[in-house]
Design a protein around this motif. Sequence first.
Motif, PDB file in Angstrom:
ATOM      1  N   SER A 216       0.835  -1.205   0.000  1.00  0.00           N
ATOM      2  CA  SER A 216       0.000   0.000   0.000  1.00  0.00           C
ATOM      3  C   SER A 216       0.867   1.251   0.000  1.00  0.00           C
ATOM      4  CB  SER A 216      -0.921  -0.015   1.229  1.00  0.00           C
ATOM      5  OG  SER A 216      -1.674   1.162   1.298  1.00  0.00           O
ATOM      6  N   ARG A 217       1.936   1.245   0.826  1.00  0.00           N
ATOM      7  CA  ARG A 217       2.838   2.398   0.843  1.00  0.00           C
ATOM      8  C   ARG A 217       3.561   2.543  -0.489  1.00  0.00           C
ATOM      9  NH1 ARG A 217       3.908   0.366   6.105  1.00  0.00           N
ATOM     10  NH2 ARG A 217       5.854  -0.579   5.391  1.00  0.00           N
ATOM     11  N   LEU A 218       3.940   1.405  -1.077  1.00  0.00           N
ATOM     12  CA  LEU A 218       4.598   1.466  -2.387  1.00  0.00           C
ATOM     13  C   LEU A 218       3.657   2.026  -3.446  1.00  0.00           C
ATOM     14  CD1 LEU A 218       6.569  -1.916  -2.459  1.00  0.00           C
ATOM     15  CD2 LEU A 218       7.517   0.378  -2.298  1.00  0.00           C
ATOM     16  N   ALA A 219       2.381   1.614  -3.379  1.00  0.00           N
ATOM     17  CA  ALA A 219       1.414   2.120  -4.355  1.00  0.00           C
ATOM     18  C   ALA A 219       1.266   3.634  -4.235  1.00  0.00           C
ATOM     19  CB  ALA A 219       0.064   1.430  -4.154  1.00  0.00           C
ATOM     20  N   VAL A 220       1.192   4.121  -2.990  1.00  0.00           N
ATOM     21  CA  VAL A 220       1.091   5.567  -2.779  1.00  0.00           C
ATOM     22  C   VAL A 220       2.351   6.270  -3.276  1.00  0.00           C
ATOM     23  CG1 VAL A 220       0.919   7.365  -1.011  1.00  0.00           C
ATOM     24  CG2 VAL A 220      -0.501   5.310  -0.850  1.00  0.00           C
ATOM     25  N   SER A 221       3.513   5.664  -2.971  1.00  0.00           N
ATOM     26  CA  SER A 221       4.772   6.271  -3.399  1.00  0.00           C
ATOM     27  C   SER A 221       4.886   6.293  -4.916  1.00  0.00           C
ATOM     28  CB  SER A 221       5.942   5.495  -2.794  1.00  0.00           C
ATOM     29  OG  SER A 221       7.176   6.011  -3.239  1.00  0.00           O
ATOM     30  N   PHE A 222       4.549   5.177  -5.578  1.00  0.00           N
ATOM     31  CA  PHE A 222       4.640   5.136  -7.039  1.00  0.00           C
ATOM     32  C   PHE A 222       3.664   6.123  -7.678  1.00  0.00           C
ATOM     33  CE2 PHE A 222       6.236   0.491  -6.922  1.00  0.00           C
ATOM     34  CZ  PHE A 222       7.506   0.957  -6.618  1.00  0.00           C
ATOM     35  N   ALA A 223       2.461   6.223  -7.091  1.00  0.00           N
ATOM     36  CA  ALA A 223       1.489   7.174  -7.627  1.00  0.00           C
ATOM     37  C   ALA A 223       2.002   8.605  -7.481  1.00  0.00           C
ATOM     38  CB  ALA A 223       0.146   7.008  -6.915  1.00  0.00           C
ATOM     39  N   ALA A 224       2.623   8.898  -6.317  1.00  0.00           N
ATOM     40  CA  ALA A 224       3.173  10.245  -6.120  1.00  0.00           C
ATOM     41  C   ALA A 224       4.311  10.517  -7.099  1.00  0.00           C
ATOM     42  CB  ALA A 224       3.668  10.384  -4.668  1.00  0.00           C
ATOM     43  N   GLN A 225       5.141   9.502  -7.346  1.00  0.00           N
ATOM     44  CA  GLN A 225       6.233   9.688  -8.295  1.00  0.00           C
ATOM     45  C   GLN A 225       5.707   9.936  -9.706  1.00  0.00           C
ATOM     46  OE1 GLN A 225       8.912   6.399  -8.065  1.00  0.00           O
ATOM     47  NE2 GLN A 225       9.668   6.929  -6.014  1.00  0.00           N
ATOM     48  N   ARG A 226       4.699   9.141 -10.104  1.00  0.00           N
ATOM     49  CA  ARG A 226       4.139   9.345 -11.452  1.00  0.00           C
ATOM     50  C   ARG A 226       3.494  10.723 -11.569  1.00  0.00           C
ATOM     51  NH1 ARG A 226       2.805   3.757 -10.759  1.00  0.00           N
ATOM     52  NH2 ARG A 226       0.764   4.310  -9.918  1.00  0.00           N
ATOM     53  N   ARG A 227       2.792  11.140 -10.518  1.00  0.00           N
ATOM     54  CA  ARG A 227       2.173  12.468 -10.539  1.00  0.00           C
ATOM     55  C   ARG A 227       3.232  13.563 -10.572  1.00  0.00           C
ATOM     56  NH1 ARG A 227      -0.484  11.766  -6.413  1.00  0.00           N
ATOM     57  NH2 ARG A 227       0.758  12.925  -4.888  1.00  0.00           N
ATOM     58  N   PHE A 228       4.297  13.354  -9.786  1.00  0.00           N
ATOM     59  CA  PHE A 228       5.372  14.335  -9.753  1.00  0.00           C
ATOM     60  C   PHE A 228       6.057  14.435 -11.104  1.00  0.00           C
ATOM     61  CE2 PHE A 228       9.960  15.024  -9.273  1.00  0.00           C
ATOM     62  CZ  PHE A 228       9.954  16.299  -8.748  1.00  0.00           C
ATOM     63  N   LEU A 229       6.334  13.301 -11.745  1.00  0.00           N
ATOM     64  CA  LEU A 229       6.990  13.330 -13.046  1.00  0.00           C
ATOM     65  C   LEU A 229       6.106  13.997 -14.100  1.00  0.00           C
ATOM     66  CD1 LEU A 229       8.624   9.772 -13.116  1.00  0.00           C
ATOM     67  CD2 LEU A 229       9.774  11.976 -12.829  1.00  0.00           C
ATOM     68  N   ALA A 230       4.801  13.677 -14.040  1.00  0.00           N
ATOM     69  CA  ALA A 230       3.894  14.302 -15.012  1.00  0.00           C
ATOM     70  C   ALA A 230       3.828  15.809 -14.794  1.00  0.00           C
ATOM     71  CB  ALA A 230       2.499  13.678 -14.886  1.00  0.00           C
ATOM     72  N   ASP A 231       3.717  16.232 -13.527  1.00  0.00           N
ATOM     73  CA  ASP A 231       3.655  17.668 -13.247  1.00  0.00           C
ATOM     74  C   ASP A 231       4.970  18.355 -13.615  1.00  0.00           C
ATOM     75  OD1 ASP A 231       1.118  17.297 -12.313  1.00  0.00           O
ATOM     76  OD2 ASP A 231       1.679  17.252 -10.190  1.00  0.00           O
ATOM     77  N   ALA A 232       6.082  17.699 -13.283  1.00  0.00           N
ATOM     78  CA  ALA A 232       7.373  18.304 -13.585  1.00  0.00           C
ATOM     79  C   ALA A 232       7.568  18.447 -15.087  1.00  0.00           C
ATOM     80  CB  ALA A 232       8.496  17.462 -12.975  1.00  0.00           C
ATOM     81  N   ALA A 233       7.212  17.405 -15.835  1.00  0.00           N
ATOM     82  CA  ALA A 233       7.354  17.482 -17.294  1.00  0.00           C
ATOM     83  C   ALA A 233       6.489  18.601 -17.865  1.00  0.00           C
ATOM     84  CB  ALA A 233       6.972  16.141 -17.918  1.00  0.00           C
ATOM     85  N   HIS A 234       5.273  18.738 -17.309  1.00  0.00           N
ATOM     86  CA  HIS A 234       4.371  19.785 -17.803  1.00  0.00           C
ATOM     87  C   HIS A 234       4.907  21.172 -17.465  1.00  0.00           C
ATOM     88  CE1 HIS A 234       0.894  22.539 -17.446  1.00  0.00           C
ATOM     89  NE2 HIS A 234       0.476  21.909 -18.532  1.00  0.00           N
ATOM     90  N   GLU A 235       5.407  21.333 -16.225  1.00  0.00           N
ATOM     91  CA  GLU A 235       5.860  22.653 -15.810  1.00  0.00           C
ATOM     92  C   GLU A 235       7.183  23.040 -16.459  1.00  0.00           C
ATOM     93  OE1 GLU A 235       4.277  24.893 -13.982  1.00  0.00           O
ATOM     94  OE2 GLU A 235       2.544  23.560 -13.982  1.00  0.00           O
ATOM     95  N   LEU A 236       8.033  22.052 -16.728  1.00  0.00           N
ATOM     96  CA  LEU A 236       9.322  22.369 -17.339  1.00  0.00           C
ATOM     97  C   LEU A 236       9.194  22.690 -18.825  1.00  0.00           C
ATOM     98  CD1 LEU A 236      11.643  19.727 -15.630  1.00  0.00           C
ATOM     99  CD2 LEU A 236      11.769  22.205 -15.384  1.00  0.00           C
TER     100      LEU A 236
END
Length: 474
Positions: A216-236
């Motif tokens: 469950s913690r891994l799922a939350v962490s992976f989801a946060a990483q995917r969201r972070f990468l998507a947001d970072a790619a969009h903002e950059l």
Amino acid sequence: MRSIERTLLGWTLGTLALGAFLVSLAVYFFTLEEMHEVFDAELQHVATAVASYHQAGNQSGQTDDVGSPTRTDIADDSEIVTLMWTAQGQKIFSSDPRVALPFSNIEGLSQPVVGGEAWVVYSTVGADGVTQAAQRVASRDEMAGESAEKVFLPLVGLTVGIGGLLVFGLRRGFYPLEGAAKDIARRNARSLEPIPVEQVPTEIAPLVSSINELMSRLAVSFAAQRRFLADAAHELRTPVTALRLQVKLLQRSKNEIDRARALQDLEAGVTRSQRLVEQLLHVARTEPDGETSRVEPVDLAELVRSVVDNFSNKALHRGIDLGATTPGNVATSIVVAADPEQMTVLLNNLVENALRYTPAGGVVDVEASCCNGSPELRVVDNGPGISEGEQARVFDRFYRGADATALAHDGGGSGLGLAIVRAIAERHNAHVSLQTPDGGKGLMVVVRFSEGTRQPDPPVLVGHRIATTPSIAT
């Protein structure tokens, strides 16, 4: 690799085998002890009976051993040998003349060794002589061993039978664990659903539950990483595109004035991009699976003075009165257990946001204080503030208010500042709140810590404001 099944079987079968051996050994010694008592009593009866018979039948007074038989057979170890002696120690009779037992005129049991064999002899002393009954000790040991052997063989069979049942039971018992292991082996980074625990044995249910919590913690962490990468790619994408345009404008500049203006815009774009990258790195470090915090005592008053001093030139350039309000006694400290680097990042973001949205001629106060025993950091400005409808959203990543770009000095930030502040505060069990100052204008950001120490503790806390822009402060 160590096998639980083989280990359990080894220990269980070893324990059963040791138990069978100890039981057989106990049976041997108990049987031998009982045989000693029974045969000793029997020797006494035989010796007494032979003595009585001799007294009744020996009327002639003959004292030689002519009546002793001649033995050519093979002696039985369990045979009882009887002897009669005169009072002076002359042998009258021996049921087996081949056994040279010594004479003894002491009433009772003795254990002589004759020809390398141990014997048990009972002697009866009478008025007309001594009568003895003797038996080999080896016969008693042999009979006790036979009794132990008869017990040991069934115990060995019982051990083998129990071992077979254990093998069957353990394999049946470990079958759900094998199923859970196969279920885990089929998982990947995108299939982190919990393992069903309904059919799992009670003994391994805590292990499966712990694995489910980890997934469950891994799922939350992976989801946060995917969201972070998507947001970072969009903002950059936007600043990178802007940098490319500014480079092209620089290349197309026809004179020094246009080239200087394009170079200035390019430098500003690089600065904004660098700031965005730094903010993204701070966000990554404040993730649940980010770097482990280095906790040590942090003096909030000293932190406030340091951060305000670092931003003094920037505030002076923008025409903003930036000051630090700390306890009046310089020796007084407000200490919390925190990561000093992350505390600096937190306060830097708050002060930078306040300077970005406070108009020229405005005031920004940074305070370190204690409220009801809880340490607090406060950043107060008299800028436009944040409406109540947007206060809940400004902590979201990359969120910028509708008027943020128009009100900011530098075109607005990345929308990560307050998100970083909240993440760092949560890591330190602190609470961030947005409030309106007493004057009714501007914004006050309060970071309250749940634990801290204040040394020394004077009766009254007197605030002392240090203005870092003396030409503007009033």
